[in-house]
Design a protein around this motif. Structure first.
Motif, PDB file in Angstrom:
ATOM      1  N   LEU A 110     -17.385  26.428  -8.938  1.00  0.00           N
ATOM      2  CA  LEU A 110     -18.718  25.707  -9.032  1.00  0.00           C
ATOM      3  C   LEU A 110     -19.152  24.508  -8.127  1.00  0.00           C
ATOM      4  O   LEU A 110     -19.915  24.248  -7.554  1.00  0.00           O
ATOM      5  CB  LEU A 110     -18.956  25.417 -10.597  1.00  0.00           C
TER       6      LEU A 110
ATOM      7  N   SER B 128     -19.016  25.634  -4.558  1.00  0.00           N
ATOM      8  CA  SER B 128     -20.286  26.326  -4.161  1.00  0.00           C
ATOM      9  C   SER B 128     -21.350  25.196  -4.148  1.00  0.00           C
ATOM     10  O   SER B 128     -22.323  25.229  -2.961  1.00  0.00           O
ATOM     11  CB  SER B 128     -20.744  27.241  -5.495  1.00  0.00           C
ATOM     12  N   LYS B 129     -21.418  24.290  -4.986  1.00  0.00           N
ATOM     13  CA  LYS B 129     -22.195  23.026  -4.889  1.00  0.00           C
ATOM     14  C   LYS B 129     -22.181  22.483  -3.431  1.00  0.00           C
ATOM     15  O   LYS B 129     -23.268  22.083  -2.964  1.00  0.00           O
ATOM     16  CB  LYS B 129     -22.341  22.186  -6.052  1.00  0.00           C
TER      17      LYS B 129
ATOM     18  N   GLN C 264     -24.490  32.813  -6.754  1.00  0.00           N
ATOM     19  CA  GLN C 264     -23.221  32.801  -7.303  1.00  0.00           C
ATOM     20  C   GLN C 264     -22.864  31.184  -8.148  1.00  0.00           C
ATOM     21  O   GLN C 264     -22.494  31.348  -9.145  1.00  0.00           O
ATOM     22  CB  GLN C 264     -22.184  32.576  -5.875  1.00  0.00           C
ATOM     23  N   ARG C 265     -23.611  30.391  -7.559  1.00  0.00           N
ATOM     24  CA  ARG C 265     -23.641  28.960  -8.531  1.00  0.00           C
ATOM     25  C   ARG C 265     -24.271  29.420  -9.899  1.00  0.00           C
ATOM     26  O   ARG C 265     -23.550  28.764 -10.849  1.00  0.00           O
ATOM     27  CB  ARG C 265     -24.439  27.972  -7.751  1.00  0.00           C
ATOM     28  N   ASN C 266     -25.345  29.834 -10.100  1.00  0.00           N
ATOM     29  CA  ASN C 266     -26.005  30.443 -11.062  1.00  0.00           C
ATOM     30  C   ASN C 266     -25.268  31.058 -12.091  1.00  0.00           C
ATOM     31  O   ASN C 266     -25.103  30.908 -13.263  1.00  0.00           O
ATOM     32  CB  ASN C 266     -27.407  30.781 -10.872  1.00  0.00           C
TER      33      ASN C 266
ATOM     34  N   THR D 282     -27.721  24.027 -14.205  1.00  0.00           N
ATOM     35  CA  THR D 282     -27.435  23.606 -12.936  1.00  0.00           C
ATOM     36  C   THR D 282     -28.848  23.305 -12.543  1.00  0.00           C
ATOM     37  O   THR D 282     -29.855  24.023 -12.880  1.00  0.00           O
ATOM     38  CB  THR D 282     -26.864  24.630 -11.869  1.00  0.00           C
TER      39      THR D 282
END
Length: 576
Positions: free
Chosen positions: A523, A526-527, A563-565, A575
Motif C-alpha cells: 500500500l 503504491s501510494k 490496486q491501492r483500493n 484511502t
C-alpha cells in the motif's frame, strides 16, 4: 603518489628520503601511541594465526588429509596455496588459543580479532582458512569454510570487524591484484574467494572479490584508486543476474565504466576456467562483455514483454540508473542509445532523467535521509538535519516501518509454513511478494536481508534463526537479534483464567502478520508510485500528452489506483 598507490604522508616521507630533505614531524600523543601499539599487536596476532593455520595445513595429518586435499581437488597448486596463505583450523576446542597464550599474546586481543570466543574456545574449527589482506598486504582478517555436509553449519564464517578490519573497505585479493589492475587498466570483480584464486593461478591477476557481500561505496572507491574500468563477472543464473544489477547504480555514481559478463548456466568463474582454459576464458569474457546499462535495459524489457505497466516501471528503473552518471557527455550518449532500445523519444528521456537529477539535488538540500551524500556516512548525514520529531526521520519520510516489519517476520517465521497445501513457506511468500518492489526499498538492512534470502531460496535453502544471528554481516546480526528479542509481550492472562479472546499469540499469528505486513508495504509503495505518476501527468506538456509514454503512464496510474483500493479494502482502511 598515484603511481605508487601510497598514502599522502607516506608519499611525503618517500620524496623527502629520496632527495635528502629533512622534514619535521610532530610527536604522537600518549593516546595515539597507545592506539598504534594496539594496532601493531593486532597485526602481530593475525600473523601468528596465519602461520599457525598454514603450518596445520601442511604439517598436521588432519590438515593434510582434509584441508590440503580439498585445495588440491580444487586444482590449486602448492605455490598458489602459499601465495594466498591458505590454511586449516583443526577441530580441537582451544588448541590455537592455548598456543597463542603460551606465546604471550593478549587474550583480549585474541577475542577482539574473533580468533577466540568469550568462553576461550577457538572460533575457527574444522575449516579451511582463507587469509584476508589489506591493500598493503597486511593480514587483517580470516574466513573459514566448512567442509561438513551438515546444513545447519554456516558455509563460511568470517572475522568480526575490528580496528584493523572493516569489510566495507576491503576486497579479497586486492593486494595481489592491484598492480595487474593498474597495468591492464581494468578490474574484474567476482563473487568468491576460490574464484579469485583460480583466476590468478590461470594468469588472470586483475581480479578481486566482494566476498559474498553487496558491493559498497568504499569498495568502489578502492577500485577507482587503480582504474576507472570495472568488469563484473557473475554466474548466469537468476541469482547471478540479480547480484549484478544490485551493484550497478553505485558503480555508475562513481563515474566508472562498467561492463558485465554472465557465464553460462551451471558455471562459476572457477569451473569455467577449468573447462575453457586460460586462453579460452580470456576470449569468452572479451567477446561476451556488455555495457551494464544496455544489459539492464534488455533484461528488464525481456522480463516485462507484453505488459505495459511493468514496462513503464522498468523504463523508470533504467532512467534512474542513467541519472546516477555524473558525466554529462556520457549520460547523453546513454540516453541516445537507450532511446533506440526503448523505442522512445530522446527528448522525453532527457526530461525524465533531468527530473530525477533535480529531485535528488532537492532531496539532499532538504535532508531526506534516503538520498545520502556518498562521501559521508549515515551518521554524518543525519547530524546535518534539524529533526522536529523524536521518531527517527527516515521512519517519518519513507517506508522504513513497513520494510522493517516485513524483514522482522521473515527472520522470525521464514522457516514456518505459510500454506501447507501449496507447500509455501513464509519466506517464499514474502520473497515472491516483494521481488517487484525491492528496488524501491528505502532502508538498506531489510533490503539486504531479503536479497540474501532470495538468493538462498533460489538454491533451495531456507535460513534458520542461527543463520541470521551468526551472519558474517554485523548489521544483519544486530538487526536479527533485535527482531528475535521483541520488546512487546502479552500479559500472562492465561494464568489468571482470562485467555485472550480475539488475538492470538505472535507464534500462532504469523500467517496473518505476514499477510498484513506485505499488504501495508504494498500500500505504501503504491501510494508513492501514484504520487510520482500524478506529478508526471499533471506537468506533462500537450506534446507529451499525445505520446505513447503518456498513455502508458495513464494506464499504469489507473491500474495502481485500483490496486491501492483493493489492498486498502483487504486491510480495512480508507484511502483518499
Amino acid at each position: 603518489m598515484e603511481h605508487e598507490h601510497i598514502s599522502f604522508p607516506e608519499a611525503i616521507r618517500f620524496i623527502a628520503n629520496k632527495y635528502k630533505i629533512e622534514i619535521e614531524e610532530t610527536e604522537d600523543s600518549e593516546a595515539e601511541k597507545e592506539k598504534k601499539e594496539v594496532t601493531d599487536s593486532l597485526y602481530l596476532i593475525n600473523d601468528f594465526a596465519r602461520d599457525y593455520y598454514m603450518d596445520t595445513l601442511f604439517n598436521r595429518n588432519e590438515g593434510r588429509n582434509i584441508g590440503l586435499s580439498y585445495f588440491k581437488e580444487r586444482g590449486f597448486r602448492e605455490a598458489t596455496i602459499n601465495k594466498f596463505q591458505l590454511g586449516y583450523a583443526t577441530d580441537e576446542r582451544d588448541e590455537f588459543t592455548r598456543k597463542a597464550v603460551e606465546k604471550k599474546y593478549n587474550i583480549d586481543f585474541l577475542r577482539t580479532l574473533g580468533l577466540t570466543t568469550k568462553s576461550d574456545a577457538d572460533f575457527f574449527r574444522a575449516r579451511v582458512m582463507f587469509t584476508i589482506h589489506n591493500v598493503s598486504g597486511k593480514v587483517i582478517a580470516f574466513a573459514g569454510r566448512t567442509l561438513s555436509a551438515d546444513k545447519k553449519q554456516p558455509k563460511y564464517i568470517n572475522s568480526p570487524e575490528s580496528d584493523i578490519y572493516n569489510k566495507r573497505n576491503i576486497l579479497y585479493g586486492i593486494y595481489f591484484a592491484k598492480e595487474a589492475i593498474r597495468k591492464n587498466d581494468e578490474c574484474i570483480l567476482v563473487e568468491g574467494y576460490t574464484d579469485v584464486i583460480s583466476l590468478h593461478q590461470g594468469g588472470i591477476e586483475n581480479v578481486v572479490a566482494s566476498s559474498g557481500t553487496s558491493l559498497t561505496h568504499e569498495q568502489v572507491r578502492l577500485i577507482k584508486r587503480f582504474t576507472s574500468n570495472i568488469k563484473i563477472l557473475y554466474d548466469g543464473d537468476a541469482a547471478g543476474i540479480n547480484a549484478a544489477l544490485r551493484g550497478l547504480d553505485m558503480v555508475l555514481e562513481a563515474d566508472m565504466n562498467v561492463k558485465l559478463v554472465l557465464l553460462p548456466d551451471g558455471h562459476d568463474p572457477d569451473s569455467f576456467l577449468v573447462e575453457r582454459g586460460s586462453e579460452g576464458f580470456h576470449q569468452f569474457i572479451k567477446d561476451q562483455e556488455e555495457d551494464f546499462i544496455y544489459f539492464k535495459t534488455k533484461i528488464l524489457l525481456k522480463e516485462t514483454a507484453g505488459d505495459p505497466i511493468k514496462k513503464s516501471i522498468a523504463i523508470k528503473d533504467v532512467i534512474s540508473s542513467i541519472a546516477k552518471i555524473p558525466d554529462t557527455l556520457k549520460r547523453s550518449i546513454y540516453i541516445q542509445q537507450c532511446s533506440e532500445l526503448l523505442d522512445m523519444r530522446e527528448a522525453l528521456l532527457v526530461s525524465e532523467v533531468n527530473k530525477i537529477i533535480r529531485a535528488n539535488i532537492k532531496a539532499k538540500k532538504i535532508g531526506i535521509p534516503n538520498q545520502p551524500d556518498p562521501d559521508k556516512n549515515e551518521d554524518e548525514w543525519l547530524k546535518q538535519k534539524t529533526v522536529l520529531s523524536t521518531i527517527p526521520p527516515e521512519l517519518v519520510i519513507n517506508d522504513a516501518w513497513q520494510e522493517k516489519a516485513v524483514a522482522t517476520i521473515l527472520i522470525n517465521y521464514g522457516h514456518e509454513m505459510y500454506d501447507v497445501e501449496q507447500n509455501i513457506t513464509v519466506a517464499q511468500y514474502i520473497i515472491s511478494n516483494t521481488s517487484e518492489i525491492l528496488q524501491y526499498f528505502d532502508t538498506e538492512i531489510p533490503k539486504k536481508i531479503i536479497e540474501l534470502v532470495q538468493d538462498l531460496l533460489s538454491k533451495c535453502s531456507i535460513p534458520d534463526h542461527q543463520w541470521y544471528t551468526q551472519n558474517e554481516d554485523e548489521s544483519i546480526r544486530n538487526f536479527a537479534i533485535d527482531a528475535l528479542t521483541t520488546i512487546y509481550v502479552y500479559a500472562d492472562w492465561d494464568s489468571r483464567s482470562m485467555p485472550l479472546q480475539n488475538q492470538k499469540m505472535p507464534d500462532e499469528n504469523y500467517i496473518h502478520d505476514a499477510s498484513n505486513a506485505i499488504l501495508r508495504l504494498q500500500l505504501k509503495k503504491s501510494k508513492r508510485l501514484i504520487a510520482q505518476i500524478e506529478d508526471y501527468l499533471n506537468n506533462a506538456s500537450d506534446e507529451v500528452k499525445s505520446s505513447e509514454e503518456y498513455s502508458i503512464n495513464m494506464k499504469t496510474y489507473i491500474y495502481l489506483i485500483g490496486q491501492r483500493n483493493q489492498i486498502a479494502e483487504k486491510l480495512g482502511t480508507v484511502t483518499l
